[in-house]
Design a protein around this motif. Structure first.
Motif, short mmCIF file in Angstrom:
data_model
loop_
_atom_site.label_atom_id
_atom_site.label_comp_id
_atom_site.label_asym_id
_atom_site.label_seq_id
_atom_site.Cartn_x
_atom_site.Cartn_y
_atom_site.Cartn_z
N LEU A 1 0.82 -1.21 0.00
CA LEU A 1 0.00 0.00 0.00
C LEU A 1 0.86 1.26 0.00
O LEU A 1 0.47 2.29 -0.57
N VAL A 2 2.04 1.18 0.62
CA VAL A 2 2.99 2.29 0.53
C VAL A 2 3.40 2.49 -0.93
O VAL A 2 3.42 3.62 -1.44
N VAL A 3 3.70 1.39 -1.61
CA VAL A 3 4.09 1.47 -3.02
C VAL A 3 2.95 2.04 -3.85
O VAL A 3 3.15 2.94 -4.69
N ALA A 4 1.74 1.53 -3.63
CA ALA A 4 0.58 2.00 -4.40
C ALA A 4 0.36 3.49 -4.20
O ALA A 4 0.18 4.25 -5.17
N HIS A 5 0.38 3.92 -2.95
CA HIS A 5 0.16 5.34 -2.63
C HIS A 5 1.25 6.20 -3.25
O HIS A 5 0.98 7.27 -3.81
N ALA A 6 2.50 5.74 -3.15
CA ALA A 6 3.61 6.52 -3.70
C ALA A 6 3.50 6.65 -5.21
O ALA A 6 3.77 7.72 -5.78
N LEU A 7 3.11 5.58 -5.88
CA LEU A 7 2.96 5.64 -7.34
C LEU A 7 1.82 6.57 -7.74
O LEU A 7 1.95 7.36 -8.69
N ILE A 8 0.70 6.50 -7.01
CA ILE A 8 -0.43 7.38 -7.31
C ILE A 8 -0.02 8.84 -7.15
O ILE A 8 -0.29 9.69 -8.02
N ASP A 9 0.64 9.15 -6.04
CA ASP A 9 1.05 10.54 -5.79
C ASP A 9 2.13 11.00 -6.76
O ASP A 9 2.13 12.15 -7.20
N THR A 10 3.06 10.11 -7.10
CA THR A 10 4.11 10.48 -8.04
C THR A 10 3.53 10.86 -9.39
O THR A 10 3.91 11.88 -9.99
N VAL A 11 2.61 10.04 -9.88
CA VAL A 11 1.98 10.34 -11.17
C VAL A 11 1.20 11.65 -11.08
O VAL A 11 1.25 12.48 -12.00
N ALA A 12 0.49 11.85 -9.96
CA ALA A 12 -0.29 13.08 -9.80
C ALA A 12 0.61 14.31 -9.73
O ALA A 12 0.37 15.32 -10.41
N PHE A 13 1.66 14.24 -8.91
CA PHE A 13 2.54 15.40 -8.70
C PHE A 13 3.33 15.73 -9.96
O PHE A 13 3.31 16.87 -10.45
N VAL A 14 4.04 14.73 -10.48
CA VAL A 14 4.89 14.97 -11.65
C VAL A 14 4.04 15.20 -12.89
O VAL A 14 4.36 16.07 -13.72
N GLY A 15 2.96 14.43 -13.02
CA GLY A 15 2.09 14.61 -14.18
C GLY A 15 1.51 16.01 -14.25
O GLY A 15 1.48 16.63 -15.32
N TYR A 16 1.08 16.53 -13.10
CA TYR A 16 0.54 17.89 -13.09
C TYR A 16 1.62 18.91 -13.45
O TYR A 16 1.37 19.84 -14.23
N ALA A 17 2.81 18.73 -12.90
CA ALA A 17 3.89 19.67 -13.18
C ALA A 17 4.21 19.72 -14.67
O ALA A 17 4.54 20.79 -15.21
N LEU A 18 4.10 18.59 -15.34
CA LEU A 18 4.44 18.52 -16.76
C LEU A 18 3.28 18.88 -17.68
O LEU A 18 3.50 19.40 -18.79
N LEU A 19 2.04 18.63 -17.23
CA LEU A 19 0.88 18.79 -18.11
C LEU A 19 0.08 20.06 -17.88
O LEU A 19 -0.65 20.50 -18.78
N ALA A 20 0.17 20.64 -16.69
CA ALA A 20 -0.65 21.81 -16.37
C ALA A 20 -0.43 22.93 -17.39
O ALA A 20 0.71 23.32 -17.67
N GLY A 21 -1.53 23.40 -17.95
CA GLY A 21 -1.45 24.46 -18.95
C GLY A 21 -1.23 23.97 -20.36
O GLY A 21 -1.27 24.76 -21.31
N HIS A 22 -1.01 22.65 -20.51
CA HIS A 22 -0.75 22.09 -21.84
C HIS A 22 -1.87 21.18 -22.34
O HIS A 22 -1.90 20.83 -23.52
N VAL A 23 -2.77 20.78 -21.44
CA VAL A 23 -3.91 19.95 -21.84
C VAL A 23 -5.19 20.62 -21.33
O VAL A 23 -5.20 21.21 -20.24
N SER A 24 -6.25 20.49 -22.09
CA SER A 24 -7.48 21.22 -21.75
C SER A 24 -8.29 20.55 -20.65
O SER A 24 -9.08 21.22 -19.98
N TRP A 25 -8.11 19.24 -20.44
CA TRP A 25 -8.97 18.52 -19.51
C TRP A 25 -8.51 18.63 -18.05
O TRP A 25 -9.22 18.22 -17.14
N LEU A 26 -7.33 19.20 -17.82
CA LEU A 26 -6.78 19.27 -16.46
C LEU A 26 -7.03 20.66 -15.87
O LEU A 26 -6.44 21.64 -16.30
N PRO A 27 -7.90 20.75 -14.85
CA PRO A 27 -8.19 22.06 -14.25
C PRO A 27 -6.95 22.63 -13.56
O PRO A 27 -6.21 21.91 -12.89
N THR A 28 -6.72 23.92 -13.74
CA THR A 28 -5.58 24.57 -13.10
C THR A 28 -5.99 25.78 -12.27
O THR A 28 -5.13 26.42 -11.66
N GLY A 29 -7.27 26.11 -12.25
CA GLY A 29 -7.74 27.23 -11.45
C GLY A 29 -7.61 28.56 -12.15
O GLY A 29 -7.15 28.68 -13.26
#
Length: 262
Positions: free
Chosen positions: A234-262
């Motif tokens: 569960l540590v691994v699962a949680h870490a992978l979920i957060d890693t994808v969310a954190f890094v994915g947002y940093a790379l995709l924010a402002g570049h894709v229309s479906w991701l809210p950025t406020g």
């Protein structure tokens, strides 16, 4: 099926002391985080702006315009966030056990990695869809998983933050909490509800979606922990979920229309 070991108080430690220890650990970690999240949520719902128009930043800059100082602060908070885990380790040793009793070790690293990856794949996509629906419905703030500047250490810090979150949450809210409540004689349904509500509570600052989604995740994690007897998957699962969310947002924010950025 592997069941979680929840023996009565050991090494001469009374139930009262075990309960006090649990309250102290939660008071230094996610219990107070839950209270802070409630205050934050009350502030958000009393703002003139709709929830979806407000932004909750998870990993923000702590020294804007000063990258080296910012890095120092980021590392400081990552290490500080793991201190309650060290306290849990000490308390377990004091009762004659250890973090290995919770399955927090590398004895089954490949099995843990496989199980964790499967759980992350199942929960991660569902969680993203639930967040997008909650944000669109106006019951959730816009969550910005990263507000760090575009510097060389951004991705490594986000990955470290993801692992710090996962280790602290799963060791304390899953392994230690379930063990202590079992030692205190709580029933299994009451233990699951308590763990799930606690997990949801400290995500309430994100909105109702954050509360409900993490409560559901908490129930699933409790059931899997009871089956496997180990927090590491569960540590691994949680870490992978957060890693994808954190890094994915940093790379995709402002570049894709479906991701809210406020």
């Amino acid at each position: 099926m592997t069941t979680v070991s929840t023996p009565p108080g050991t090494a001469g430690i009374s139930r009262k002391l075990l309960g006090i220890e649990l309250l102290v650990v939660l008071g230094l970690s996610f219990g107070m985080s839950g209270l802070g999240a409630l205050i934050s949520f009350l502030g958000s719902v009393t703002e003139p702006a709709q929830l979806a128009k407000q932004v909750a930043t998870l990993n923000g800059s702590r020294a804007p315009g000063r990258p080296w100082l910012d890095l120092a602060w980021q590392l400081y908070y990552i290490v500080r966030g793991l201190m309650p885990v060290a306290l849990v380790g000490y308390l377990l040793v004091r009762e004659g056990a250890s973090l290995r009793m919770l399955g927090f070790d590398l004895r089954q690293k490949w099995r843990d990695l496989g199980r964790g990856t499967a759980v992350a794949a199942a929960i991660g996509g569902t969680g993203l869809l639930f967040y997008l629906a909650s944000q669109a419905a106006g019951v959730n703030l816009t969550v910005a998983p990263s507000g760090l500047p575009d510097v060389w250490w951004r991705v490594p810090v986000l990955i470290c933050s993801a692992w710090e979150n996962s280790i602290a949450e799963e060791v304390i809210v899953l392994g230690f909490l379930l063990r202590r409540l079992g030692q205190l004689g709580w029933s299994w349904p009451a233990i699951v509800v308590t763990s799930a509500v606690l997990r949801g509570s400290y995500h309430l600052y994100q909105g109702i979606g954050g509360l409900v989604g993490n409560m559901v995740m908490g129930v699933v994690f409790c059931l899997l922990y009871r089956r496997w007897g180990r927090v590491m998957p569960l540590v691994v699962a949680h870490a992978l979920i957060d890693t994808v969310a954190f890094v994915g947002y940093a790379l995709l924010a402002g570049h894709v229309s479906w991701l809210p950025t406020g």
